[in-house]
Design a protein around this motif. Structure first.
Motif, PDB file in Angstrom:
ATOM      1  N   THR A   1       0.829  -1.205   0.000  1.00 40.09           N
ATOM      2  CA  THR A   1       0.000   0.000   0.000  1.00 40.09           C
ATOM      3  C   THR A   1       0.866   1.259   0.000  1.00 40.09           C
TER       4      THR A   1
ATOM      5  N   THR B   1      -5.128  -4.190   4.473  1.00 41.80           N
ATOM      6  CA  THR B   1      -5.843  -4.072   3.193  1.00 41.80           C
ATOM      7  C   THR B   1      -6.681  -5.328   2.980  1.00 41.80           C
TER       8      THR B   1
ATOM      9  N   ASP C   1      -3.778  -2.507  -6.035  1.00 41.20           N
ATOM     10  CA  ASP C   1      -3.222  -2.902  -4.732  1.00 41.20           C
ATOM     11  C   ASP C   1      -4.052  -4.068  -4.227  1.00 41.20           C
TER      12      ASP C   1
END
Ligand code: GDP
Ligand code: MG
Length: 722
Positions: free
Chosen positions: A49, A69, A87
């Motif tokens: 990230t 995440t 991502d």
């Protein structure tokens, strides 16, 4: 449909279905399908990230904690807008255990990007390269990014990137995502391999002749069954040898999507009996010759190759994972007896700063400015002879509702500033480790700490964070628990009410409220475990991140995001609520304008709810009205109370004493606010994550019942003392 019949579907049908799915997903996410897709893949906490933010100039949440995440995010790199960066949640291998890991694996297999940037923590090369070995078998153009080079260099280690690149068959670029070092070179390389379709060279496994023979046999049988353009044959072959996918199931039916297998197995036709026998014999022979399970054999092979490679590519004596002072700190933070009291002290300190020392000071400054703004606005409107009705609407309706909510922003930001320092330092991972044993008693694991802590901010991402939990049972319990963790939107309600009645005992009462919510949540989970008769929890492996000095940029970006989110809600949702409620209280039942609030439409609606709230000691119609507004957004409770009492958050004390004639009725109100269902957005997220339509409704009913019974008990028990 029977799986045998599915196998008859021509492969292009299966492929075109997945292509359509991929296109649809991309169009929905605002990404054009012809863009160059570059995915970031790597272990949790290796800096994906941070790199994503650095490449795309974005502010996604970064934390020194695995599992931050849980969803893929799309971004456009500043230096090459034709590409799209994705991502992905972190994975340790391509055989996933939890939902967010499954998401990454399915993404890589079903919507293969044009290139993968595989990020590895250069300080932890041996472990990180395991995933690299698997990613290479996907045969997608790839670049290896050696991240955290700043830390590695400080330790006096040098890495022979040319040697790594030669052995792994992919370009290797050393970077420091946090410092934006060589990030653009990395992107250029990724674009280059994508545009020129440069696939990784297969890693020679000549040192493992037995394994090599087995791979050759199995892939020889499988290849005619795979689509002609399938580049992933090596990956599927290893999956079959490791028995990660059964040979006979071609497409996983949707109801079995939760199973471990990351992908639909796209065979053109299933191998016949003779072919299956050849495969089985090859695997059995491999296992007999090596004397162990095929999964262990392949894992062992990968690790042996990595160890050999690292012993040649790494130079310099690496510092131990933790320095002696860090080790002492770790012993202290994870001490079986001291760790929890210490955590309690840390939280106490955070509460003191938030609610006593720092937060209220800035909060008062903001409300003072808002008050001045209100006076100025009123004078201005009088000057230009605006009608009293509109003056009232702007100064009381809008500024009263929205302004009273905004004045709490500094308190919320103080709390997040301190929590993000804890998260970025690596301390929270230690708490997850310590909390594992007590949480296990009610069928949860230390991993639940992630959703619980995120829940202090907002229930929506907290419920989504339950994807990091490996079993569905644990996820269900965590979803039940998260709404009982007080979100930041409840802070204005608690602070305003407690400051009006107990200005000197704010911290202790607020801490008690948070703890009370947690205890009720844990009791609900324990009850659920007992009813479902399942206390087992999968083993919990948490990688303890190294201690790091919190990066002030990360913390500030997080605060900025929080402030932006809060102001956005204040000026959209809360604004609309304030206008709507102001209108309802300005007209009577016959739609005639009225200045007598008690005759308004809103009062009539509020009064109809009083029989439900009277047993809780809440007899004023304005209370159920405010609670009802809280279903939309919890901040609206404060906005509504201020609007209906004609006060601001800072001047509401006398009006609140009127609303709550006794301390027990205040306690009952706070208990109800603490435990009643979260806002609509959170409820919708629960519904989405639970995968059962009626579940959200059942949870709302359950929470209403729990809130009502608890408030009733609190009212009557506290009446004995006050
Ligand atoms: P992710 O889980 O892979 O997305 O990792 P994050 O981007 O959330 O980062 C994990 C931690 O590593 C955070 O504390 C970052 O500040 C830190 N980090 C990321 N990149 C670097 C780097 O290049 N150098 C250093 N020293 N720390 C980094
Ligand atoms: Mg991340």
């Amino acid at each position: 449909m029977h799986s045998g019949r599915l196998a008859q579907i021509p492969v292009y049908a299966v492929f075109s279905f997945y292509n359509k799915l991929a296109k649809a997903n991309f169009i929905r996410s605002g990404v054009k399908s012809m863009d160059l897709k570059i995915a970031l893949a790597g272990n949790p906490n290796c800096g994906k990230t941070t790199l994503f933010n650095s490449l795309c100039g974005m502010h996604r949440h970064v934390g020194n904690f695995p599992g931050v995440t849980v969803e893929q995010s799309y971004g456009v790199p500043v230096s090459f807008p034709q590409a799209r960066i994705i991502d992905l949640p972190g994975i340790y291998s391509l055989h996933p255990y939890s939902e967010e890991e499954r998401l990454t694996c399915r993404f890589l297999l079903e919507q293969p990007p044009q290139a993968i940037i595989n990020i590895v923590d250069a300080g932890n090369l041996t472990r990180n390269l395991y995933l690299t070995m698997q990613l290479i078998t996907l045969d997608i153009p790839m670049v290896l990014a050696l991240n955290m080079m700043d830390e590695v260099q400080k330790q006096g280690i040098t890495i022979d990137t040319a040697l790594l690149s030669e052995h792994l068959g992919v370009p290797v670029i050393p970077i420091s995502a946090a410092n934006h070092d060589h990030v653009d070179t990395l992107l250029q390389k990724a674009v280059f391999v994508a545009q020129n379709d440069l696939h990784p060279h297969p890693i020679p496994n000549t040192d493992f002749p037995v394994v090599r023979r087995c791979i050759q046999t199995v892939s020889g049988v499988l290849q005619p069954h795979l689509p002609p353009n399938a580049t992933t044959w090596r990956f599927w072959t290893e999956c079959v040898i490791e028995r990660e996918i059964p040979l006979t199931s071609e497409v996983i039916p949707s109801h079995k999507k939760e199973e471990r297998s990351p992908k639909p197995f796209v065979l053109f036709s299933p191998p016949d009996k003779k072919e299956t026998d050849i495969i089985s014999r090859a695997i059995t022979e491999l296992e007999q010759r090596c004397g162990t399970d095929s999964r262990v054999i392949l894992a062992d092979m990968r690790y042996q190759m990595i160890t050999q490679l690292c012993s040649r590519a790494l130079h310099g004596k690496p510092e131990p994972y933790m320095t002696p002072p860090q080790r002492t700190l770790d012993d202290f933070f994870t001490h079986p007896l001291l760790a929890l009291p210490l955590f309690f002290c840390v939280m106490w300190f955070i509460f003191c700063c938030t609610f006593q020392w720092i937060g209220p000071f800035f909060s008062q400054l903001v409300s003072y400015d808002l008050e001045k703004l209100g006076i100025l606005l009123q004078h201005g409107l009088e000057e230009i002879h605006v009608s009293a009705w509109i003056q009232n609407f702007i100064c009381k309706g809008i500024l009263g509702g929205v302004g009273s909510v905004i004045s709490f922003l500094p308190i919320i930001l103080t709390m997040f500033f301190l929590l993000s320092l804890l998260e970025d330092s690596g301390y929270l991972a230690r708490i997850a480790f310590v909390m594992d044993a007590p949480l296990r008693r009610i069928g949860l694991s230390g991993r639940c700490l992630v959703p619980m802590l995120i829940g202090l901010g907002c229930t929506v991402p907290a419920v989504m964070a339950t994807r990091t939990l490996s079993s569905n049972k644990e996820k269900t319990k965590a979803i039940l628990l998260t709404p009982y963790i007080s979100c930041s939107a409840k802070i204005p309600i608690f602070t305003m009410c407690i400051a009006a009645f107990f200005p000197r005992h704010r911290v202790i009462l607020l801490l008690f409220l948070y703890l009370f919510g947690l205890i009720i949540g844990l009791l609900v989970c324990a009850l659920f475990s007992r009813i479902s008769g399942d206390h087992s929890v999968d083993s919990f492996i948490l990688e303890l991140p190294p201690y790091r000095l919190p990066k002030i940029k990360n913390v500030l970006l997080l605060l900025w995001e929080k402030a932006r989110e809060f102001l956005y809600r204040a000026f959209t949702l809360i604004f609309l609520f304030s206008v709507f409620l102001w209108l309802l209280q300005s007209f009577d039942l016959h739609a005639h304008p009225t200045s007598d609030q008690s005759q308004s439409l809103l009062a009539a609606m509020g009064r109809s709810l009083i029989p439900l709230f009277a047993p809780l000691g809440l007899n004023d119609w304005r209370i159920p009205t405010a609670l009802f507004a809280g279903f939309g957004a919890k901040e609206a409770v404060v906005g509504t109370l201020c609007l209906l009492t004609g006060t601001t958050a800072q001047t509401a004390a006398p009006a609140l004493h009127n609303l709550f004639p006794s301390v027990p009725s205040l306690f009952s109100f706070l208990t109800f606010v603490l435990l009643y269902p979260p806002c609509i957005a959170a409820t919708a997220t629960i519904r989405r994550e639970w995968h059962v339509r009626a579940a959200a409704l059942r949870i709302i009913v359950l929470q209403c019942i729990v809130a009502w019974i608890s408030a009733f008990l609190v009212y009557h028990v506290s009446s004995l003392f006050f």
